[in-house]
Design an enzyme around this catalytic site. Structure first.
Site, PDB file in Angstrom:
ATOM      1  N   TRP A 189      -1.324 111.789  16.319  1.00 57.53           N
ATOM      2  CA  TRP A 189      -2.422 112.683  15.959  1.00 57.53           C
ATOM      3  C   TRP A 189      -2.331 113.915  16.843  1.00 57.53           C
ATOM      4  CZ3 TRP A 189      -6.524 114.295  19.177  1.00 57.53           C
ATOM      5  CH2 TRP A 189      -7.402 115.208  18.552  1.00 57.53           C
ATOM      6  N   GLU A 230      -1.752 110.702  11.537  1.00 62.50           N
ATOM      7  CA  GLU A 230      -3.204 110.733  11.323  1.00 62.50           C
ATOM      8  C   GLU A 230      -3.712 112.135  11.076  1.00 62.50           C
ATOM      9  OE1 GLU A 230      -5.389 109.303  14.730  1.00 62.50           O
ATOM     10  OE2 GLU A 230      -7.310 109.302  13.677  1.00 62.50           O
ATOM     11  N   LYS A 232      -6.893 114.892   9.737  1.00 59.65           N
ATOM     12  CA  LYS A 232      -8.277 115.104  10.148  1.00 59.65           C
ATOM     13  C   LYS A 232      -8.866 116.250   9.346  1.00 59.65           C
ATOM     14  CE  LYS A 232     -10.760 115.716  14.510  1.00 59.65           C
ATOM     15  NZ  LYS A 232     -10.741 115.318  15.916  1.00 59.65           N
ATOM     16  N   ASP A 263      -8.829 107.518   9.567  1.00 59.16           N
ATOM     17  CA  ASP A 263      -9.919 107.389  10.540  1.00 59.16           C
ATOM     18  C   ASP A 263     -11.234 107.592   9.784  1.00 59.16           C
ATOM     19  OD1 ASP A 263     -11.947 108.313  12.473  1.00 59.16           O
ATOM     20  OD2 ASP A 263     -10.322 108.243  13.939  1.00 59.16           O
ATOM     21  N   HIS A 266     -12.890 111.032   9.742  1.00 60.23           N
ATOM     22  CA  HIS A 266     -12.069 112.204   9.447  1.00 60.23           C
ATOM     23  C   HIS A 266     -12.141 112.721   8.021  1.00 60.23           C
ATOM     24  CE1 HIS A 266      -9.223 111.744  13.153  1.00 60.23           C
ATOM     25  NE2 HIS A 266     -10.495 111.706  13.466  1.00 60.23           N
ATOM     26  N   HIS A 290      -8.416 103.567  11.515  1.00 56.27           N
ATOM     27  CA  HIS A 290      -9.155 103.824  12.742  1.00 56.27           C
ATOM     28  C   HIS A 290     -10.619 103.597  12.412  1.00 56.27           C
ATOM     29  CE1 HIS A 290      -6.357 106.225  15.636  1.00 56.27           C
ATOM     30  NE2 HIS A 290      -5.963 104.986  15.419  1.00 56.27           N
ATOM     31  N   ASP A 298     -17.539 113.902  13.200  1.00 58.97           N
ATOM     32  CA  ASP A 298     -16.575 112.930  13.703  1.00 58.97           C
ATOM     33  C   ASP A 298     -16.921 112.584  15.157  1.00 58.97           C
ATOM     34  OD1 ASP A 298     -14.294 111.398  14.096  1.00 58.97           O
ATOM     35  OD2 ASP A 298     -13.048 113.139  14.592  1.00 58.97           O
ATOM     36  N   ASP A 300     -17.367 109.675  16.705  1.00 57.36           N
ATOM     37  CA  ASP A 300     -16.805 108.468  17.316  1.00 57.36           C
ATOM     38  C   ASP A 300     -17.860 107.588  17.973  1.00 57.36           C
ATOM     39  OD1 ASP A 300     -13.855 108.633  16.830  1.00 57.36           O
ATOM     40  OD2 ASP A 300     -14.089 110.543  17.857  1.00 57.36           O
ATOM     41  N   ASP A 330     -11.353 103.082  16.922  1.00 53.64           N
ATOM     42  CA  ASP A 330     -11.333 104.403  17.544  1.00 53.64           C
ATOM     43  C   ASP A 330     -12.756 104.929  17.691  1.00 53.64           C
ATOM     44  OD1 ASP A 330     -10.708 106.847  18.566  1.00 53.64           O
ATOM     45  OD2 ASP A 330      -9.740 107.641  16.763  1.00 53.64           O
TER      46      ASP A 330
HETATM   47  C1  RNT Z   1      -8.977 112.203  17.045  1.00 47.57           C
HETATM   48  C2  RNT Z   1      -8.276 111.035  16.471  1.00 47.57           C
HETATM   49  C3  RNT Z   1      -7.437 110.229  17.435  1.00 47.57           C
HETATM   50  C4  RNT Z   1      -8.088 110.035  18.779  1.00 47.57           C
HETATM   51  C5  RNT Z   1      -7.379 109.039  19.671  1.00 47.57           C
HETATM   52  C6  RNT Z   1      -7.812 109.138  21.095  1.00 47.57           C
HETATM   53  O1  RNT Z   1      -9.826 112.798  16.166  1.00 47.57           O
HETATM   54  O2  RNT Z   1      -9.193 110.209  15.817  1.00 47.57           O
HETATM   55  O3  RNT Z   1      -7.100 109.021  16.849  1.00 47.57           O
HETATM   56  O4  RNT Z   1      -9.420 109.651  18.680  1.00 47.57           O
HETATM   57  O5  RNT Z   1      -6.017 109.126  19.530  1.00 47.57           O
HETATM   58 ZN    ZN Z   2      -8.502 108.301  15.121  1.00 47.31          ZN
END
Ligand code: RNT
Ligand code: ZN
Length: 423
Positions: A189, A230, A232, A263, A266, A290, A298, A300, A330
């Protein structure tokens, strides 16, 4: 709940599930066997161990908020913390590392010099704990990433630095795969993007494709590494343009036969990652998930049992393609007890899997085939009220991890015994 009450409640629950044609024992085994790759970075706010002191995440599009005391300061502390998490989360687990988590013995080793020797202690630990490892190149929190571009940067020098890093990270992942006798997932990523719209979007995407092609030109054994990319939608500071968007990587993974990482934070808020599974699996060798929880963006947040997570788990259980799906976590919250956050999110993921495997599949498929939409909907509603908690508690008991009523106390106890002593 006492053990004998847990067993009694489960015996009744099991009969209730059987009435709907569901084998609760089989569901427990199936949910237990899905490896969940737990991310190292909840333990120290994505800090890593390259240098002591605060992580320089600014400008990376990653944002960790909160300042709860007790975060792991060394690899040894992070390992100890994760060992605690392992006692709180049932099921087969893996551990996902970032390249910034190497152990450099006080020396400063730059990203274009990192190698498997810096992960020897991690590999030995994982072997001892019977944990599979996964790996991520780290293309953020670094001066060479300060301009917001890495693999797609205009400067050849910057691109070459990061190409070298990812090449090395892939070799480290392969070394992990070799040591554990099964492939390590290597996820790439990047932060690349811009706050406002560049005119030359095409140039950035051309360069990213070129850099990735150079990286993957080195063929590593599939028995040792599974490469994933990955995408986004946007990040803080890359609101208007993300080079590695979903469309870019969908095309890349499809044409280059790579895994695609999805993810949950994302995508546009009304897009369903659950729905994407079967669509994308038709064209890529595999998917890395993820599991995350975005709140308005996003963000997290710690994963909880949301509808999005349940939908995803159900699609996973229904897919018949578990051999091509890798489940990873994640999320990171630095505002609450990190061990609690870590285990709560991992438990929620496992709970969702168990719930999904307890679905009355045969009856639902029958309704599907007969075009009986009402019965299907009614059955899905009925499934929500089945005595799931009794099965979950019994599963925790058998896995020798605390049930929902007692794992909070275990987290608090660890906080008192260990975390409180960290400054
Ligand atoms: C970031 C991505 C990625 C990170 C990690 C730390 O938007 O989701 O996967 O969160 O690699
Ligand atoms: Zn991620």
């Amino acid at each position: 709940m006492s053990d004998s009450n847990t067993e009694k409640a489960y015996a009744i629950a099991r009969e209730r599930y059987a009435e709907l044609g569901i084998d609760a024992e089989a569901a427990i085994s199936a949910a237990d066997a899905v490896p969940v790759s737990v991310h190292c970075w909840q333990g120290d706010d994505v800090g890593g161990f390259e240098k002591t002191g605060a992580a320089e995440l600014s400008g990376s599009g990653l944002q960790v908020t909160g300042n709860y005391p007790g975060k792991a300061r060394t690899a040894a502390e992070l390992r100890a913390d994760f060992e605690e998490v392992m006692t709180l989360v049932p099921g087969v687990k893996r551990f996902a590392l970032h390249a910034s988590y190497g152990e450099f013995g006080g020396r400063s080793v730059d990203r274009d010099a990192v190698d498997e020797s810096h992960f020897a202690a991690w590999i030995a630990w994982a072997r001892e704990k019977k944990l599979g490892l996964d790996f991520n190149a780290t293309l953020f929190a670094h001066p060479m990433a300060a301009e917001g571009y890495t693999l797609s940067h205009r400067s050849k020098k910057v691109r070459e630095f990061w190409i070298e890093h990812v090449r090395r990270a892939r070799r480290i992942a392969a070394a992990m795969g070799r040591a554990q006798g099964s492939p390590a997932v290597h996820n790439t990523w990047i932060i690349d993007g811009a706050k406002d719209s560049p005119v030359d979007r095409m140039g950035y995407r051309d360069r990213l494709r070129g850099s990735l092609d150079e990286i993957f030109a080195e063929v590593l054994p599939p028995a040792e590494i599974e490469d994933s990319v990955e995408g986004k939608l946007f990040g803080i500071g890359s609101e208007a343009f993300v080079v590695g968007s979903n469309d870019f990587y969908l095309g890349y993974a499809t044409s280059r036969r790579k895994f695609l990482t999805l993810d949950m934070g994302h995508y546009h808020p009304t897009e369903s990652v659950a729905d994407k599974l079967s669509a994308i699996l038709a064209f890529v060798p595999g998917i890395v998930l993820h599991v995350s929880r975005g709140v308005r963006w996003d963000s997290d947040h710690v994963v909880v049992q949301t509808d999005e997570l349940m939908d995803l788990a159900r699609e996973l259980a229904r897919s018949g393609a578990l051999d091509r799906i890798r489940v990873g976590l994640d999320y990171f919250d630095a505002s609450i007890n990190r061990i609690g956050a870590w285990s709560l999110g991992a438990r929620a993921t496992r709970r969702a899997l168990l719930f999904a495997f307890l679905e009355p599949r045969t009856a639902l498929l029958k309704a599907d085939i007969e075009g009986d939409g009402f019965s299907r909907l009614a059955l899905l509603e009925e499934a929500k009220g089945l005595p799931f908690g009794a099965v979950w508690e019994e599963y925790c008991r058998r896995s020798r991890v605390p049930g929902d009523g007692s794992y909070v106390a275990a987290v608090k106890d660890y906080e008192k015994r260990v975390l409180a002593g960290r400054s």
